[in-house]
Design a protein around this motif. Sequence first.
Motif, PDB file in Angstrom:
ATOM      1  N   GLY A 178      74.537 -37.414  41.171  1.00  0.00           N
ATOM      2  CA  GLY A 178      75.630 -37.089  41.879  1.00  0.00           C
ATOM      3  C   GLY A 178      76.027 -38.239  42.616  1.00  0.00           C
ATOM      4  O   GLY A 178      77.155 -38.714  42.751  1.00  0.00           O
ATOM      5  N   ALA A 179      75.083 -38.920  43.289  1.00  0.00           N
ATOM      6  CA  ALA A 179      75.233 -39.817  44.137  1.00  0.00           C
ATOM      7  C   ALA A 179      75.243 -41.337  43.787  1.00  0.00           C
ATOM      8  O   ALA A 179      75.993 -42.329  44.203  1.00  0.00           O
ATOM      9  N   HIS A 180      74.392 -41.524  42.586  1.00  0.00           N
ATOM     10  CA  HIS A 180      74.126 -42.970  42.120  1.00  0.00           C
ATOM     11  C   HIS A 180      74.642 -42.975  40.789  1.00  0.00           C
ATOM     12  O   HIS A 180      74.791 -44.159  40.293  1.00  0.00           O
ATOM     13  N   ALA A 223      67.494 -55.137  40.660  1.00  0.00           N
ATOM     14  CA  ALA A 223      68.871 -55.879  40.972  1.00  0.00           C
ATOM     15  C   ALA A 223      69.856 -54.590  41.234  1.00  0.00           C
ATOM     16  O   ALA A 223      70.916 -54.545  40.397  1.00  0.00           O
ATOM     17  N   LYS A 224      69.474 -53.727  42.009  1.00  0.00           N
ATOM     18  CA  LYS A 224      70.573 -52.742  42.479  1.00  0.00           C
ATOM     19  C   LYS A 224      70.851 -51.385  41.433  1.00  0.00           C
ATOM     20  O   LYS A 224      71.634 -50.976  41.420  1.00  0.00           O
ATOM     21  N   ALA A 250      73.950 -40.584  49.421  1.00  0.00           N
ATOM     22  CA  ALA A 250      73.013 -41.496  48.500  1.00  0.00           C
ATOM     23  C   ALA A 250      71.606 -41.269  49.218  1.00  0.00           C
ATOM     24  O   ALA A 250      71.542 -41.140  50.374  1.00  0.00           O
ATOM     25  N   PHE A 251      70.602 -41.689  48.394  1.00  0.00           N
ATOM     26  CA  PHE A 251      69.274 -41.597  49.075  1.00  0.00           C
ATOM     27  C   PHE A 251      68.987 -42.892  49.800  1.00  0.00           C
ATOM     28  O   PHE A 251      69.605 -44.018  49.401  1.00  0.00           O
ATOM     29  N   ASP A 263      74.912 -48.712  47.216  1.00  0.00           N
ATOM     30  CA  ASP A 263      75.269 -49.498  46.162  1.00  0.00           C
ATOM     31  C   ASP A 263      74.226 -49.565  44.868  1.00  0.00           C
ATOM     32  O   ASP A 263      74.537 -50.711  44.205  1.00  0.00           O
ATOM     33  N   THR A 264      73.584 -48.853  44.923  1.00  0.00           N
ATOM     34  CA  THR A 264      72.717 -48.757  43.853  1.00  0.00           C
ATOM     35  C   THR A 264      72.916 -47.759  42.729  1.00  0.00           C
ATOM     36  O   THR A 264      73.270 -46.593  42.919  1.00  0.00           O
ATOM     37  N   GLU A 265      72.918 -48.161  41.574  1.00  0.00           N
ATOM     38  CA  GLU A 265      73.383 -47.624  40.204  1.00  0.00           C
ATOM     39  C   GLU A 265      72.338 -46.836  39.428  1.00  0.00           C
ATOM     40  O   GLU A 265      71.335 -47.595  39.258  1.00  0.00           O
TER      41      GLU A 265
END
Length: 205
Positions: A60-62, A25-26, A88-89, A95-97
């Motif tokens: 750093g990105a997520h 779920a992201k 982000a990968f 939008d993935t946390e």
Amino acid sequence: MSAAVSIGDDVKVAKFGGYELPVVAKKVLFPLRYADRSGVPVERAHLPQPVSQQRQRLFGAHAPQVERPHPYLDESWADFDLPDDYEAFPQLGDDTELIVIAYACNLEAGVMNIEWGRAEHVGDGELLWGPHTPLPLTAAGLAGAANRSGKSTSTGQSAATPRFDAGTEPGLTIGLRHPGDKTLGVPPQTERHPDEPRTQDNEED
């Protein structure tokens, strides 16, 4: 090579070269073993050093930016703590946390504590935690489950929680005697008597 394999609605496995992370779920779930004994708070969890570039990019990105418990008195100091910009990968998407699952365990006591929540990497492996919640250890084989009596062993093992290896060891049944000897009550003999002849292949004394 990085890729993502879908295994169901809103569930997939993201591949990062040599390892994989589940995405639900992201939310990408990142396991982190932070201690090998009980009583260590999860706030002391660190990423293993040196922190790889892949993990730096992942956090750093997520990872969400966590509010500092002690904000700067002088805003000019905030410039020294600005996070680096990471891309982000592609197998995760913008939008993935990132959710960290931090756990304490060892081979003797098993899992003693596990919590999950949001944590930000602030450098040199140090994590700044935001909201996080302990996960219950209710399975019979987990050593760190809550002990209702309030007692625990020196290894963190709950006295009220059985271990998976706490059963009685099986015995070894070795039958060296012929069943007929047992029936007739013939005592076992483990050595040759001195007056017994030796048996040789060439039938010589």
